[in-house]
Design a protein around this motif. Sequence first.
Motif, mmCIF file in Angstrom:
data_model
loop_
_atom_site.group_PDB
_atom_site.id
_atom_site.type_symbol
_atom_site.label_atom_id
_atom_site.label_comp_id
_atom_site.label_asym_id
_atom_site.label_seq_id
_atom_site.Cartn_x
_atom_site.Cartn_y
_atom_site.Cartn_z
ATOM 1 N N ALA A 55 47.750 36.186 44.472
ATOM 2 C CA ALA A 55 46.927 35.074 44.946
ATOM 3 C C ALA A 55 47.679 34.233 45.971
ATOM 4 O O ALA A 55 47.133 33.883 47.033
ATOM 5 C CB ALA A 55 46.508 34.198 43.763
ATOM 6 N N THR A 56 48.925 33.918 45.677
ATOM 7 C CA THR A 56 49.688 33.040 46.557
ATOM 8 C C THR A 56 49.974 33.704 47.892
ATOM 9 O O THR A 56 49.829 33.090 48.957
ATOM 10 C CB THR A 56 51.007 32.620 45.880
ATOM 11 O OG1 THR A 56 50.712 32.047 44.605
ATOM 12 C CG2 THR A 56 51.757 31.606 46.716
ATOM 13 N N ALA A 57 50.378 34.967 47.862
ATOM 14 C CA ALA A 57 50.686 35.670 49.111
ATOM 15 C C ALA A 57 49.440 35.803 49.987
ATOM 16 O O ALA A 57 49.517 35.659 51.221
ATOM 17 C CB ALA A 57 51.276 37.045 48.805
ATOM 18 N N THR A 58 48.290 36.062 49.376
ATOM 19 C CA THR A 58 47.053 36.216 50.154
ATOM 20 C C THR A 58 46.659 34.896 50.801
ATOM 21 O O THR A 58 46.367 34.835 52.005
ATOM 22 C CB THR A 58 45.913 36.722 49.254
ATOM 23 O OG1 THR A 58 46.304 37.952 48.646
ATOM 24 C CG2 THR A 58 44.642 36.933 50.059
ATOM 25 N N MET A 62 39.801 43.221 45.485
ATOM 26 C CA MET A 62 40.873 42.208 45.499
ATOM 27 C C MET A 62 40.421 40.979 44.744
ATOM 28 O O MET A 62 39.248 40.625 44.758
ATOM 29 C CB MET A 62 41.239 41.858 46.949
ATOM 30 C CG MET A 62 42.408 40.871 47.059
ATOM 31 S SD MET A 62 43.043 40.693 48.741
ATOM 32 C CE MET A 62 43.923 42.231 48.908
ATOM 33 N N SER A 63 41.361 40.325 44.085
ATOM 34 C CA SER A 63 41.030 39.199 43.237
ATOM 35 C C SER A 63 40.912 37.878 43.979
ATOM 36 O O SER A 63 40.591 36.865 43.382
ATOM 37 C CB SER A 63 42.081 39.071 42.122
ATOM 38 O OG SER A 63 42.114 40.261 41.359
ATOM 39 N N VAL A 64 41.200 37.899 45.281
ATOM 40 C CA VAL A 64 40.984 36.722 46.123
ATOM 41 C C VAL A 64 39.831 37.038 47.068
ATOM 42 O O VAL A 64 39.799 38.108 47.679
ATOM 43 C CB VAL A 64 42.249 36.356 46.928
ATOM 44 C CG1 VAL A 64 41.993 35.146 47.813
ATOM 45 C CG2 VAL A 64 43.422 36.096 46.005
ATOM 46 N N ALA A 65 38.868 36.119 47.175
ATOM 47 C CA ALA A 65 37.730 36.311 48.076
ATOM 48 C C ALA A 65 38.211 36.060 49.510
ATOM 49 O O ALA A 65 38.164 34.941 50.021
ATOM 50 C CB ALA A 65 36.596 35.366 47.705
ATOM 51 N N VAL A 66 38.678 37.132 50.145
ATOM 52 C CA VAL A 66 39.405 37.002 51.406
ATOM 53 C C VAL A 66 38.530 36.443 52.525
ATOM 54 O O VAL A 66 38.904 35.461 53.196
ATOM 55 C CB VAL A 66 40.011 38.361 51.815
ATOM 56 C CG1 VAL A 66 40.587 38.286 53.221
ATOM 57 C CG2 VAL A 66 41.091 38.770 50.821
ATOM 58 N N PHE A 102 38.464 30.248 45.262
ATOM 59 C CA PHE A 102 38.406 31.570 45.906
ATOM 60 C C PHE A 102 39.256 32.627 45.198
ATOM 61 O O PHE A 102 39.369 33.744 45.681
ATOM 62 C CB PHE A 102 38.855 31.455 47.373
ATOM 63 C CG PHE A 102 37.988 30.547 48.189
ATOM 64 C CD1 PHE A 102 36.820 31.009 48.791
ATOM 65 C CD2 PHE A 102 38.325 29.212 48.364
ATOM 66 C CE1 PHE A 102 36.015 30.180 49.540
ATOM 67 C CE2 PHE A 102 37.528 28.367 49.120
ATOM 68 C CZ PHE A 102 36.363 28.850 49.699
ATOM 69 N N THR A 103 39.843 32.273 44.075
ATOM 70 C CA THR A 103 40.703 33.206 43.342
ATOM 71 C C THR A 103 40.114 33.454 41.956
ATOM 72 O O THR A 103 39.790 32.510 41.240
ATOM 73 C CB THR A 103 42.121 32.628 43.200
ATOM 74 O OG1 THR A 103 42.639 32.351 44.501
ATOM 75 C CG2 THR A 103 43.041 33.613 42.492
ATOM 76 N N ALA A 104 39.975 34.714 41.599
ATOM 77 C CA ALA A 104 39.413 35.048 40.292
ATOM 78 C C ALA A 104 40.394 34.710 39.188
ATOM 79 O O ALA A 104 41.607 34.860 39.362
ATOM 80 C CB ALA A 104 39.071 36.537 40.249
ATOM 81 N N PRO A 105 39.888 34.240 38.047
ATOM 82 C CA PRO A 105 40.781 33.963 36.909
ATOM 83 C C PRO A 105 41.579 35.211 36.533
ATOM 84 O O PRO A 105 41.063 36.329 36.568
ATOM 85 C CB PRO A 105 39.813 33.567 35.791
ATOM 86 C CG PRO A 105 38.582 33.086 36.510
ATOM 87 C CD PRO A 105 38.491 33.922 37.752
ATOM 88 N N GLY A 106 42.834 35.006 36.213
ATOM 89 C CA GLY A 106 43.678 36.127 35.810
ATOM 90 C C GLY A 106 44.357 36.849 36.953
ATOM 91 O O GLY A 106 45.120 37.790 36.722
ATOM 92 N N TRP A 135 53.243 27.808 48.083
ATOM 93 C CA TRP A 135 53.975 28.595 47.091
ATOM 94 C C TRP A 135 54.229 27.829 45.791
ATOM 95 O O TRP A 135 54.008 28.383 44.703
ATOM 96 C CB TRP A 135 55.251 29.156 47.709
ATOM 97 C CG TRP A 135 54.920 30.240 48.696
ATOM 98 C CD1 TRP A 135 54.668 30.088 50.029
ATOM 99 C CD2 TRP A 135 54.724 31.620 48.411
ATOM 100 N NE1 TRP A 135 54.343 31.289 50.600
ATOM 101 C CE2 TRP A 135 54.376 32.263 49.634
ATOM 102 C CE3 TRP A 135 54.824 32.389 47.259
ATOM 103 C CZ2 TRP A 135 54.127 33.625 49.710
ATOM 104 C CZ3 TRP A 135 54.577 33.757 47.337
ATOM 105 C CH2 TRP A 135 54.234 34.358 48.554
ATOM 106 N N PRO A 136 54.664 26.572 45.848
ATOM 107 C CA PRO A 136 54.801 25.842 44.574
ATOM 108 C C PRO A 136 53.471 25.668 43.842
ATOM 109 O O PRO A 136 53.418 25.775 42.611
ATOM 110 C CB PRO A 136 55.374 24.485 44.995
ATOM 111 C CG PRO A 136 56.068 24.754 46.277
ATOM 112 C CD PRO A 136 55.241 25.798 46.957
#
Length: 200
Positions: free
Chosen positions: A139-142, A1-5, A129-133, A54-55
């Motif tokens: 990312a937002t939902a996580t 996953m692209s977000v480090a949860v 905590f979010t990987a580029p791209g 979200w915004p």
Amino acid sequence: MSVAVLPFAAFALSQVGTPGPANMALMATGAAHGLRAALPFVLGVALGKQLVIWPVGFGLMELAGRAPWAFEVLKWVSAAYIVWLAWRVANLRLGEARGAQAPGFLAGLVVHPLNPKAWAMITGGFTAFTAPGTPALEATATIAAILLAAQLVLHPLWCWGGSLAAHRLRGRPAERWLMWTLAALTVASVLIVLFAGGAT
């Protein structure tokens, strides 16, 4: 996953669980009105952060970079709102508050959108905590789900803590000191946010 949860979850718990303007407002509301009456306010505070997440996740920060004055205005509006909540709390007596109208869902809903520290913490979550791209929706939902889960657990605990303290002090001389102390801590947390940075 692209977000480090897991790292972000630890970060979220540390931010949501520590004292700050929102948590002090929750504790003070619980002390004044009790947990049950304050639940709409608690839910509003928890969901209000989604109005920031979200915004930000879909690019509001790019717009903010072009109009930094908007965030300066937001900072002072938020401080004035939270100080106003503190003033209301300071002047309530617990016996009177039980018969008074507790702050409702809409009052809670605007706490985080008017809290510049919430914006800073959420922005930090996306950048640290979010990987580029990473797709914006992923990312937002996580980040939104993790923060909401932390808030739904910890925000009622702050409110309940205020209610427990009030139960022991209602009708006693220490009651006035409790309400003024909660109000003073709320104002102090706002000052920390404005001038030094602090928790949500």
